[in-house]
Scaffold this motif. Structure first.
Motif, PDB file in Angstrom:
ATOM      1  N   ARG A 110       1.085  -1.007  -0.089  1.00  0.00           N
ATOM      2  CA  ARG A 110       0.079  -0.398   0.313  1.00  0.00           C
ATOM      3  C   ARG A 110       0.650   1.614  -0.333  1.00  0.00           C
ATOM      4  O   ARG A 110      -0.090   2.285  -0.175  1.00  0.00           O
ATOM      5  CB  ARG A 110      -0.848   0.129   1.157  1.00  0.00           C
ATOM      6  CG  ARG A 110      -2.207   1.357   1.591  1.00  0.00           C
ATOM      7  CD  ARG A 110      -3.453   0.834   2.624  1.00  0.00           C
ATOM      8  NE  ARG A 110      -2.960   0.482   3.054  1.00  0.00           N
ATOM      9  CZ  ARG A 110      -3.003  -0.451   4.414  1.00  0.00           C
ATOM     10  NH1 ARG A 110      -3.837  -1.236   3.873  1.00  0.00           N
ATOM     11  NH2 ARG A 110      -2.448  -0.753   5.230  1.00  0.00           N
ATOM     12  N   GLY A 111       1.952   1.134   0.683  1.00  0.00           N
ATOM     13  CA  GLY A 111       2.993   2.771   0.732  1.00  0.00           C
ATOM     14  C   GLY A 111       3.238   2.451  -0.461  1.00  0.00           C
ATOM     15  O   GLY A 111       4.262   3.332  -1.068  1.00  0.00           O
ATOM     16  N   MET A 112       4.034   1.724  -1.099  1.00  0.00           N
ATOM     17  CA  MET A 112       4.449   1.659  -2.321  1.00  0.00           C
ATOM     18  C   MET A 112       3.517   1.765  -3.540  1.00  0.00           C
ATOM     19  O   MET A 112       3.606   3.278  -4.318  1.00  0.00           O
ATOM     20  CB  MET A 112       4.924   0.601  -2.392  1.00  0.00           C
ATOM     21  CG  MET A 112       5.916   0.082  -2.185  1.00  0.00           C
ATOM     22  SD  MET A 112       7.666  -1.572  -2.392  1.00  0.00           S
ATOM     23  CE  MET A 112       5.580  -2.849  -2.189  1.00  0.00           C
ATOM     24  N   ALA A 113       2.710   1.681  -3.629  1.00  0.00           N
ATOM     25  CA  ALA A 113       1.512   1.827  -4.841  1.00  0.00           C
ATOM     26  C   ALA A 113       1.517   3.242  -4.144  1.00  0.00           C
ATOM     27  O   ALA A 113       0.660   4.590  -5.516  1.00  0.00           O
ATOM     28  CB  ALA A 113       0.037   1.137  -4.240  1.00  0.00           C
ATOM     29  N   GLU A 114       1.420   3.936  -2.535  1.00  0.00           N
ATOM     30  CA  GLU A 114       0.537   5.539  -3.152  1.00  0.00           C
ATOM     31  C   GLU A 114       2.148   6.155  -3.742  1.00  0.00           C
ATOM     32  O   GLU A 114       1.658   7.331  -4.113  1.00  0.00           O
ATOM     33  CB  GLU A 114       0.857   5.366  -1.208  1.00  0.00           C
ATOM     34  CG  GLU A 114      -0.482   5.398  -0.807  1.00  0.00           C
ATOM     35  CD  GLU A 114       0.051   5.465   1.009  1.00  0.00           C
ATOM     36  OE1 GLU A 114       1.448   5.890   0.870  1.00  0.00           O
ATOM     37  OE2 GLU A 114      -1.341   4.861   1.512  1.00  0.00           O
ATOM     38  N   ARG A 115       2.850   6.080  -3.819  1.00  0.00           N
ATOM     39  CA  ARG A 115       4.315   6.167  -4.341  1.00  0.00           C
ATOM     40  C   ARG A 115       4.109   6.089  -6.301  1.00  0.00           C
ATOM     41  O   ARG A 115       4.959   6.832  -6.782  1.00  0.00           O
ATOM     42  CB  ARG A 115       4.957   6.163  -3.754  1.00  0.00           C
ATOM     43  CG  ARG A 115       5.868   6.102  -2.814  1.00  0.00           C
ATOM     44  CD  ARG A 115       7.024   6.479  -2.058  1.00  0.00           C
ATOM     45  NE  ARG A 115       7.264   6.558  -1.045  1.00  0.00           N
ATOM     46  CZ  ARG A 115       7.115   6.430  -0.103  1.00  0.00           C
ATOM     47  NH1 ARG A 115       5.829   5.376   0.345  1.00  0.00           N
ATOM     48  NH2 ARG A 115       7.534   6.955   0.911  1.00  0.00           N
ATOM     49  N   GLY A 116       2.797   4.864  -6.221  1.00  0.00           N
ATOM     50  CA  GLY A 116       3.478   4.596  -7.887  1.00  0.00           C
ATOM     51  C   GLY A 116       3.926   3.695  -8.538  1.00  0.00           C
ATOM     52  O   GLY A 116       3.985   3.487  -9.323  1.00  0.00           O
ATOM     53  N   LEU A 117       4.776   3.158  -7.451  1.00  0.00           N
ATOM     54  CA  LEU A 117       5.166   1.551  -7.548  1.00  0.00           C
ATOM     55  C   LEU A 117       5.157   0.902  -6.982  1.00  0.00           C
ATOM     56  O   LEU A 117       4.181   0.424  -6.220  1.00  0.00           O
ATOM     57  CB  LEU A 117       6.298   2.225  -6.431  1.00  0.00           C
ATOM     58  CG  LEU A 117       7.078   3.230  -6.737  1.00  0.00           C
ATOM     59  CD1 LEU A 117       8.809   3.704  -5.690  1.00  0.00           C
ATOM     60  CD2 LEU A 117       8.700   3.584  -7.838  1.00  0.00           C
ATOM     61  N   ASN A 118       5.448  -0.187  -7.577  1.00  0.00           N
ATOM     62  CA  ASN A 118       4.886  -2.428  -7.376  1.00  0.00           C
ATOM     63  C   ASN A 118       6.275  -2.012  -6.208  1.00  0.00           C
ATOM     64  O   ASN A 118       7.538  -1.824  -5.957  1.00  0.00           O
ATOM     65  CB  ASN A 118       4.609  -3.006  -8.681  1.00  0.00           C
ATOM     66  CG  ASN A 118       5.035  -2.918  -9.336  1.00  0.00           C
ATOM     67  OD1 ASN A 118       6.903  -2.839  -9.332  1.00  0.00           O
ATOM     68  ND2 ASN A 118       5.325  -2.664 -10.795  1.00  0.00           N
ATOM     69  N   ARG A 119       6.194  -3.862  -5.847  1.00  0.00           N
ATOM     70  CA  ARG A 119       7.464  -4.232  -5.322  1.00  0.00           C
ATOM     71  C   ARG A 119       8.910  -4.032  -6.280  1.00  0.00           C
ATOM     72  O   ARG A 119       9.863  -4.217  -5.138  1.00  0.00           O
ATOM     73  CB  ARG A 119       6.965  -5.731  -4.660  1.00  0.00           C
ATOM     74  CG  ARG A 119       7.780  -6.323  -4.177  1.00  0.00           C
ATOM     75  CD  ARG A 119       8.489  -7.493  -3.604  1.00  0.00           C
ATOM     76  NE  ARG A 119       6.763  -7.787  -3.066  1.00  0.00           N
ATOM     77  CZ  ARG A 119       6.076  -9.112  -2.385  1.00  0.00           C
ATOM     78  NH1 ARG A 119       6.484  -9.975  -1.813  1.00  0.00           N
ATOM     79  NH2 ARG A 119       5.030  -8.637  -1.660  1.00  0.00           N
ATOM     80  N   ALA A 120       8.882  -4.763  -7.935  1.00  0.00           N
ATOM     81  CA  ALA A 120       9.996  -4.604  -8.073  1.00  0.00           C
ATOM     82  C   ALA A 120      10.556  -3.781  -8.177  1.00  0.00           C
ATOM     83  O   ALA A 120      11.725  -3.088  -8.336  1.00  0.00           O
ATOM     84  CB  ALA A 120       9.526  -5.486  -8.939  1.00  0.00           C
ATOM     85  N   GLN A 121      10.022  -2.442  -8.654  1.00  0.00           N
ATOM     86  CA  GLN A 121       9.892  -1.362  -8.793  1.00  0.00           C
ATOM     87  C   GLN A 121      10.416  -1.166  -7.563  1.00  0.00           C
ATOM     88  O   GLN A 121      11.894  -0.086  -7.831  1.00  0.00           O
ATOM     89  CB  GLN A 121       9.374  -0.525  -9.291  1.00  0.00           C
ATOM     90  CG  GLN A 121       8.853  -0.501 -10.957  1.00  0.00           C
ATOM     91  CD  GLN A 121       7.430   0.108 -11.036  1.00  0.00           C
ATOM     92  OE1 GLN A 121       6.437   0.162 -10.320  1.00  0.00           O
ATOM     93  NE2 GLN A 121       7.440   0.188 -12.302  1.00  0.00           N
ATOM     94  N   ALA A 122      10.152  -0.806  -6.953  1.00  0.00           N
ATOM     95  CA  ALA A 122      11.106  -0.340  -5.130  1.00  0.00           C
ATOM     96  C   ALA A 122      12.001  -1.115  -5.168  1.00  0.00           C
ATOM     97  O   ALA A 122      13.726  -0.375  -4.497  1.00  0.00           O
ATOM     98  CB  ALA A 122      10.042  -0.570  -4.434  1.00  0.00           C
ATOM     99  N   THR A 123      12.257  -1.777  -4.893  1.00  0.00           N
ATOM    100  CA  THR A 123      13.053  -3.120  -4.745  1.00  0.00           C
ATOM    101  C   THR A 123      14.664  -2.934  -5.810  1.00  0.00           C
ATOM    102  O   THR A 123      15.687  -3.140  -5.391  1.00  0.00           O
ATOM    103  CB  THR A 123      12.847  -4.813  -5.092  1.00  0.00           C
ATOM    104  OG1 THR A 123      12.155  -5.234  -4.009  1.00  0.00           O
ATOM    105  CG2 THR A 123      14.667  -5.617  -5.010  1.00  0.00           C
ATOM    106  N   LEU A 124      14.546  -2.239  -6.888  1.00  0.00           N
ATOM    107  CA  LEU A 124      15.274  -1.295  -7.912  1.00  0.00           C
ATOM    108  C   LEU A 124      15.862  -0.273  -7.515  1.00  0.00           C
ATOM    109  O   LEU A 124      16.851  -0.250  -7.246  1.00  0.00           O
ATOM    110  CB  LEU A 124      14.655  -2.011  -9.277  1.00  0.00           C
ATOM    111  CG  LEU A 124      16.083  -1.706 -10.179  1.00  0.00           C
ATOM    112  CD1 LEU A 124      15.154  -2.267 -11.138  1.00  0.00           C
ATOM    113  CD2 LEU A 124      16.136   0.688 -10.800  1.00  0.00           C
TER     114      LEU A 124
END
Length: 149
Positions: free
Chosen positions: A24-38
């Motif tokens: 949910r926190g990542m989605a609020e930034r417009g990111l998914n898990r793979a993108q945030a991990t990168l």
């Protein structure tokens, strides 16, 4: 039901709930898990060629290309020329990407403080040791745990 089964059930339930909060926190930034991990990989490792990102993330180079394309289009990362290999490019965080990672790390620290506020330090050390033991028992790629009794 054994206490080991109960422990596993509770661990899986908690892991699911924690994952929901993080996503949910990542989605609020417009990111998914793979993108945030990168973004985190770049933050910790610095500018990297896409092959290095592929290895760090455990995904195909083609998948990394798609991730980088999307993140670049949204201003999180940029490609720069490789200093010694003119065929390659380096992927690096932009100011926006660096700020996002800094914020996510700060939020993670705050969340950890809140989540473990009622856990005494000695019990926290025991908890970490238990997690390390469990982690060493779980094989990569979703195989069955391999710890002997």
């Amino acid at each position: 039901m054994t206490s080991r089964t109960t422990a596993l059930d509770r661990l899986l339930t908690l892991a699911g709930r924690l994952t929901e909060v993080m996503e949910r926190g990542m989605a609020e930034r417009g990111l998914n898990r793979a993108q945030a991990t990168l973004l985190m990989v770049l933050h910790h490792g610095g500018p990297t060629v896409q092959r290095g990102l592929s290895q760090a993330l455990g995904v195909t180079p083609r998948h990394v290309t798609g991730l980088v394309d999307t993140l670049e289009a949204e201003g999180w990362v940029e490609r720069r020329p490789h200093p010694t290999d003119r065929r390659a490019s380096m992927v690096t965080l932009t100011t926006k990407g660096e700020a996002a990672v800094t914020t996510m790390n700060e939020e993670r620290r705050n969340w950890a403080e809140q989540l473990f506020a009622k856990v005494p330090e000695s019990e926290l050390h025991t908890f970490i040791a238990i997690l390390d033991t469990l982690d060493s028992c779980v094989a990569p790629k979703g195989e069955q745990p391999h710890c002997a009794s």
